[in-house]
Design a protein around this motif. Structure first.
Motif, PDB file in Angstrom:
ATOM      1  N   PRO A  31       0.922  -1.272  -0.037  1.00  0.00           N
ATOM      2  CA  PRO A  31      -0.010  -0.122   0.023  1.00  0.00           C
ATOM      3  C   PRO A  31       0.711   1.115  -0.165  1.00  0.00           C
ATOM      4  CG  PRO A  31      -0.680  -1.439   1.826  1.00  0.00           C
ATOM      5  CD  PRO A  31       0.927  -1.916   1.173  1.00  0.00           C
ATOM      6  N   PHE A  87     -13.567   4.717  -1.378  1.00  0.00           N
ATOM      7  CA  PHE A  87     -12.589   3.582  -1.384  1.00  0.00           C
ATOM      8  C   PHE A  87     -12.106   3.409  -2.743  1.00  0.00           C
ATOM      9  CE2 PHE A  87     -14.875   2.798   2.591  1.00  0.00           C
ATOM     10  CZ  PHE A  87     -13.732   2.149   3.381  1.00  0.00           C
ATOM     11  N   ARG A 143      -9.240   2.082  -4.090  1.00  0.00           N
ATOM     12  CA  ARG A 143      -8.592   0.938  -4.201  1.00  0.00           C
ATOM     13  C   ARG A 143      -8.917  -0.208  -3.471  1.00  0.00           C
ATOM     14  NH1 ARG A 143      -3.003  -1.191  -2.656  1.00  0.00           N
ATOM     15  NH2 ARG A 143      -2.189  -2.314  -4.393  1.00  0.00           N
ATOM     16  N   VAL A 195      -6.291  -5.488   0.337  1.00  0.00           N
ATOM     17  CA  VAL A 195      -6.723  -4.707   0.905  1.00  0.00           C
ATOM     18  C   VAL A 195      -7.922  -3.865   0.257  1.00  0.00           C
ATOM     19  CG1 VAL A 195      -4.421  -4.132   1.925  1.00  0.00           C
ATOM     20  CG2 VAL A 195      -5.271  -2.908   0.042  1.00  0.00           C
ATOM     21  N   VAL A 196      -8.605  -3.090   1.194  1.00  0.00           N
ATOM     22  CA  VAL A 196      -9.437  -2.011   0.525  1.00  0.00           C
ATOM     23  C   VAL A 196      -8.668  -0.691   1.180  1.00  0.00           C
ATOM     24  CG1 VAL A 196     -11.648  -3.412   0.517  1.00  0.00           C
ATOM     25  CG2 VAL A 196     -11.114  -2.099   2.692  1.00  0.00           C
ATOM     26  N   GLN A 197      -8.768   0.241   0.428  1.00  0.00           N
ATOM     27  CA  GLN A 197      -8.065   1.568   0.786  1.00  0.00           C
ATOM     28  C   GLN A 197      -8.840   2.646   0.372  1.00  0.00           C
ATOM     29  OE1 GLN A 197      -3.709   1.553  -0.498  1.00  0.00           O
ATOM     30  NE2 GLN A 197      -3.960   3.876  -0.778  1.00  0.00           N
ATOM     31  N   ALA A 227      -1.557   4.076   4.400  1.00  0.00           N
ATOM     32  CA  ALA A 227      -0.881   3.856   3.160  1.00  0.00           C
ATOM     33  C   ALA A 227       0.107   4.777   3.097  1.00  0.00           C
ATOM     34  CB  ALA A 227      -1.970   4.025   2.135  1.00  0.00           C
ATOM     35  N   GLN A 261      -4.641   8.676   4.090  1.00  0.00           N
ATOM     36  CA  GLN A 261      -4.999   7.593   3.317  1.00  0.00           C
ATOM     37  C   GLN A 261      -4.772   6.102   4.262  1.00  0.00           C
ATOM     38  OE1 GLN A 261      -4.582   6.963  -0.772  1.00  0.00           O
ATOM     39  NE2 GLN A 261      -3.976   9.030  -0.902  1.00  0.00           N
ATOM     40  N   TYR A 274      -5.827   1.786   4.978  1.00  0.00           N
ATOM     41  CA  TYR A 274      -6.417   0.391   4.148  1.00  0.00           C
ATOM     42  C   TYR A 274      -6.788  -0.573   5.434  1.00  0.00           C
ATOM     43  CZ  TYR A 274      -1.391  -0.892   5.039  1.00  0.00           C
ATOM     44  OH  TYR A 274      -0.294  -1.668   5.758  1.00  0.00           O
ATOM     45  N   GLN A 293     -14.860  -0.788  -5.237  1.00  0.00           N
ATOM     46  CA  GLN A 293     -14.240   0.373  -5.650  1.00  0.00           C
ATOM     47  C   GLN A 293     -15.350   1.524  -5.997  1.00  0.00           C
ATOM     48  OE1 GLN A 293     -10.567   0.187  -8.156  1.00  0.00           O
ATOM     49  NE2 GLN A 293     -11.169   1.880  -9.107  1.00  0.00           N
TER      50      GLN A 293
END
Length: 226
Positions: free
Chosen positions: A15, A79, A81, A90-92, A163, A174, A176, A207
């Motif tokens: 990330p 979100f 990414r 991951v979800v970021q 991140a 940011q 994640y 996303q």
């Protein structure tokens, strides 16, 4: 703070943040610190996700997150990414630029929190506490510091972490959530809490989904200074 969209190697799976971001001269003592732990409720897809934010073991990183949550910075953010293939990663989210619905999606992941007091981005130092240590180390990965023990806060499924770019002190807003155990990130990225309820909702995040609301339920006491 964009990342590779493919999970093929440790490097490409990292990330990351904007390569130009750096917390040059930033002192941890000037940033908000979380005292103890806080419980946060984040709503996505109409469903609550409970987060435990750990200021005991990551005071600066946790304090930054709580401060931004209390300021309303995260509400409405996308979100940008989500990586589940070829394996869960991951979800970021947390890019302040994503609050603008017209902002180009291909540029999401490059933004940081702009502190209105300074009109400059706020970056925080990399903060990771080794297992058995009294205090975290700052601005160094475990590899750089020659630390061979595991971190106190590890990248297990549901971990919340910041991140950043390849520069250690480039995290800003940011974050994640780990979709599975990601032990290869331990000692390189700062974990500051965990999902304690609602991981099934995190598993459904796509996303473009937005943080509908985020609020501190308990704890959340911030201080500045050593």
């Amino acid at each position: 703070m964009g990342c590779s969209s493919q999970v093929t190697t440790q490097a490409s799976a990292s990330p990351t943040g904007t390569p130009t971001a750096i917390a040059a001269g930033t002192q941890a003592t000037t940033l908000p610190k979380l005292e103890g732990k806080a419980t946060v409720e984040m709503v996505v897809k109409g469903e609550p996700i409970a987060l435990e934010i750990d200021g005991t073991n990551a005071p600066v990183t946790a304090g930054n997150f709580i401060d931004l949550a209390q300021k309303g910075i995260y509400t409405g953010l996308v979100f940008h990414r989500v990586v589940r293939e070829p394996q869960p990663f991951v979800v970021q989210g947390g890019d302040p630029q994503s609050k603008d619905t017209n902002f180009p999606s291909e540029r999401l992941g490059t933004g940081s929190f702009i502190d209105p007091a300074t009109s400059k981005p706020r970056y925080i130092p990399l903060e990771i506490k080794p297992q058995g240590a009294d205090k975290p180390i700052y601005s160094q990965t475990f590899a750089t510091a020659g630390i061979t023990v595991k971190p106190k806060l590890r990248h297990t499924r549901g971990a919340l972490a910041m991140a950043r770019s390849s520069l250690p002190d480039s995290a800003s807003s940011q974050f994640y959530v780990a979709l599975t155990d990601l032990s290869f990130l331990d000692g390189d990225y700062a974990v500051f809490g965990y999902v304690t309820k609602g991981m099934e909702t995190v598993d459904k995040i796509q996303q473009g989904d937005r943080i509908e609301s985020i609020k501190v339920i308990s704890g959340g006491n911030l201080k500045k200074g050593a």
